[in-house]
Design a protein around this motif. Structure first.
Motif, PDB file in Angstrom:
ATOM      1  N   LEU A 187     -17.160   5.101  68.859  1.00 29.80           N
ATOM      2  CA  LEU A 187     -16.609   4.478  67.661  1.00 29.80           C
ATOM      3  C   LEU A 187     -15.090   4.547  67.560  1.00 29.80           C
ATOM      4  CD1 LEU A 187     -19.248   5.924  65.177  1.00 29.80           C
ATOM      5  CD2 LEU A 187     -19.154   3.571  66.015  1.00 29.80           C
ATOM      6  N   GLU A 188     -14.498   5.571  68.125  1.00 26.84           N
ATOM      7  CA  GLU A 188     -13.060   5.799  67.945  1.00 26.84           C
ATOM      8  C   GLU A 188     -12.190   4.604  68.316  1.00 26.84           C
ATOM      9  OE1 GLU A 188      -9.572   9.049  69.091  1.00 26.84           O
ATOM     10  OE2 GLU A 188     -11.458   9.027  70.221  1.00 26.84           O
ATOM     11  N   PRO A 189     -12.454   3.894  69.428  1.00 32.01           N
ATOM     12  CA  PRO A 189     -11.560   2.775  69.762  1.00 32.01           C
ATOM     13  C   PRO A 189     -11.467   1.723  68.660  1.00 32.01           C
ATOM     14  CG  PRO A 189     -12.956   3.334  71.629  1.00 32.01           C
ATOM     15  CD  PRO A 189     -13.474   4.118  70.464  1.00 32.01           C
ATOM     16  N   PHE A 190     -12.551   1.506  67.930  1.00 37.57           N
ATOM     17  CA  PHE A 190     -12.558   0.474  66.893  1.00 37.57           C
ATOM     18  C   PHE A 190     -11.943   0.967  65.586  1.00 37.57           C
ATOM     19  CE2 PHE A 190     -16.582   0.030  69.417  1.00 37.57           C
ATOM     20  CZ  PHE A 190     -16.044  -0.884  70.315  1.00 37.57           C
ATOM     21  N   VAL A 191     -11.777   2.296  65.465  1.00 38.30           N
ATOM     22  CA  VAL A 191     -11.068   2.867  64.318  1.00 38.30           C
ATOM     23  C   VAL A 191      -9.572   2.923  64.595  1.00 38.30           C
ATOM     24  CG1 VAL A 191     -10.812   4.929  62.876  1.00 38.30           C
ATOM     25  CG2 VAL A 191     -13.079   4.224  63.640  1.00 38.30           C
ATOM     26  N   ARG A 192      -9.217   3.218  65.818  1.00 34.26           N
ATOM     27  CA  ARG A 192      -7.806   3.398  66.187  1.00 34.26           C
ATOM     28  C   ARG A 192      -7.059   2.073  66.324  1.00 34.26           C
ATOM     29  NH1 ARG A 192      -5.759   8.677  66.032  1.00 34.26           N
ATOM     30  NH2 ARG A 192      -7.265  10.141  66.905  1.00 34.26           N
ATOM     31  N   SER A 193      -7.756   1.028  66.757  1.00 33.00           N
ATOM     32  CA  SER A 193      -7.075  -0.206  67.134  1.00 33.00           C
ATOM     33  C   SER A 193      -7.611  -1.403  66.360  1.00 33.00           C
ATOM     34  CB  SER A 193      -7.228  -0.458  68.642  1.00 33.00           C
ATOM     35  OG  SER A 193      -6.852  -1.769  68.981  1.00 33.00           O
ATOM     36  N   ARG A 194      -6.718  -2.053  65.628  1.00 32.67           N
ATOM     37  CA  ARG A 194      -7.106  -3.269  64.911  1.00 32.67           C
ATOM     38  C   ARG A 194      -7.571  -4.339  65.904  1.00 32.67           C
ATOM     39  NH1 ARG A 194      -4.637  -5.901  59.812  1.00 32.67           N
ATOM     40  NH2 ARG A 194      -5.427  -8.032  59.932  1.00 32.67           N
ATOM     41  N   ARG A 195      -6.859  -4.453  67.017  1.00 29.63           N
ATOM     42  CA  ARG A 195      -7.241  -5.482  67.994  1.00 29.63           C
ATOM     43  C   ARG A 195      -8.627  -5.196  68.568  1.00 29.63           C
ATOM     44  NH1 ARG A 195      -3.110  -7.659  72.437  1.00 29.63           N
ATOM     45  NH2 ARG A 195      -2.383  -8.621  70.499  1.00 29.63           N
ATOM     46  N   ALA A 196      -8.906  -3.931  68.893  1.00 36.65           N
ATOM     47  CA  ALA A 196     -10.225  -3.589  69.416  1.00 36.65           C
ATOM     48  C   ALA A 196     -11.310  -3.889  68.393  1.00 36.65           C
ATOM     49  CB  ALA A 196     -10.269  -2.119  69.823  1.00 36.65           C
TER      50      ALA A 196
END
Length: 316
Positions: A187-196
């Motif tokens: 889940l972290e990539p989608f929390v950290r990055s708006r583009r992701a």
């Protein structure tokens, strides 16, 4: 992590927060002869008299939050609520009696608000509140200020807590901690990055949102309901504001969304925010030493998390 605070230490912390609020208010020129604690959980909320002012002093904070980062978050709350009030949105605005900025005193950072009389005979109507959140979202869409993406998820807090909890198997067992870490990797990539996030959820638009369960933060004033407690205001999917509230309140929000000509809640988006919200619950176990009673609130949520699909079923 530190040992849990004793009742005496908790009382001393509350007293220190009240003293800091009174001293800061007097420094700002407010007349203060009395101070009553209205609320004491994550923040100490103090009503000053005779000045018609309420001071909110956060006292239970994630280890990742500094006074500087707290002040930035508080400034965003003050800016958003002032702007919403200027647009005619029913919201508790900052106090007009002091400058619109956080105030530091004695190791605390605090904000000042007008005293609003509460209608204590009116019980919260969560379906109506959830429907009205769509009205709030409609109003917030035009907010011109800059807000960071999903800061309300507090990713640094989650990541660091999953390390700290190794030291406290009494709070969460090794198997559960392993699951939480594996979920966070998903889940972290989608929390950290708006583009992701936008790549993974292409049908979900992003906008300014309340950030902290607005259906539970509608204040029943004697002159009408007011949106309150924008401490975690952020930019993100509207689903974040309905996380973990269940199908009945989601349906109530959808009624409000259709009335406002807005999209209804996205099922994938709800799975995402619910899964991240559950990891924030696990991370919040690290706050128990600062607030021992918190365990009573968290334990049912942790039990529920154990029954949910891994990472909300978003592994594909």
């Amino acid at each position: 992590m530190a040992e849990s605070l004793t009742p005496e230490q908790l009382t001393a912390r509350t007293s220190a927060a009240v003293d800091a609020a009174v001293a800061a208010a007097r420094d700002l020129g407010l007349a203060v002869t009395g101070a009553d604690v209205l609320h004491d959980l994550f923040s100490v909320v103090v009503r000053l008299t005779p000045a018609p002012v309420v001071v909110r002093i956060p006292t239970v904070l994630p280890h990742s939050v500094s006074l500087d980062s707290l002040a930035r978050r508080q400034q965003a709350e003050l800016d958003v609520t002032r702007w919403l009030a200027d647009q005619g949105c029913p919201v508790i605005p900052p106090s007009p009696l002091v400058p619109r900025e956080p105030v530091r005193r004695d190791g605390f950072s605090m904000t000042f608000w007008p005293f609003v009389e509460e209608d204590r005979d009116k019980a919260p109507d969560y379906p109506a509140n959830s429907e009205s959140v769509a009205d709030l979202h409609a109003a917030m869409r035009a907010y011109p200020g800059r807000l960071s993406f999903l800061s309300a998820a507090e990713p640094d807090f989650i990541g660091e807590s999953l390390v700290l909890l190794e030291q406290r198997p009494d709070l969460v067992g090794p198997a559960e901690l392993d699951r939480a870490r594996r979920e966070w990797r998903v889940l972290e990539p989608f929390v950290r990055s708006r583009r992701a996030f936008e790549d993974r959820f292409p049908g979900i638009d992003l906008q300014p949102i309340h950030g902290d369960c607005p259906p539970a933060n509608v204040f029943n004033g004697v002159d009408g309901n007011l949106y309150a407690d924008f401490e975690l205001v952020t930019s993100g999917p509207v689903e974040w504001d309905l996380a973990a509230l269940g199908p009945d309140l989601e349906a109530a929000y959808d009624r409000g969304a259709r009335r406002n000509g807005m999209r209804t809640l996205d099922e994938d988006g709800l799975r995402f925010v619910n899964a991240v919200g559950m990891l924030r619950v696990i991370a919040s176990l690290t706050l128990v030493p600062q607030l021992p009673v918190l365990m009573d609130y968290l334990r049912p949520a942790v039990d529920q998390w154990r029954t949910t699909p891994f990472a909300g079923g978003l592994t594909g």
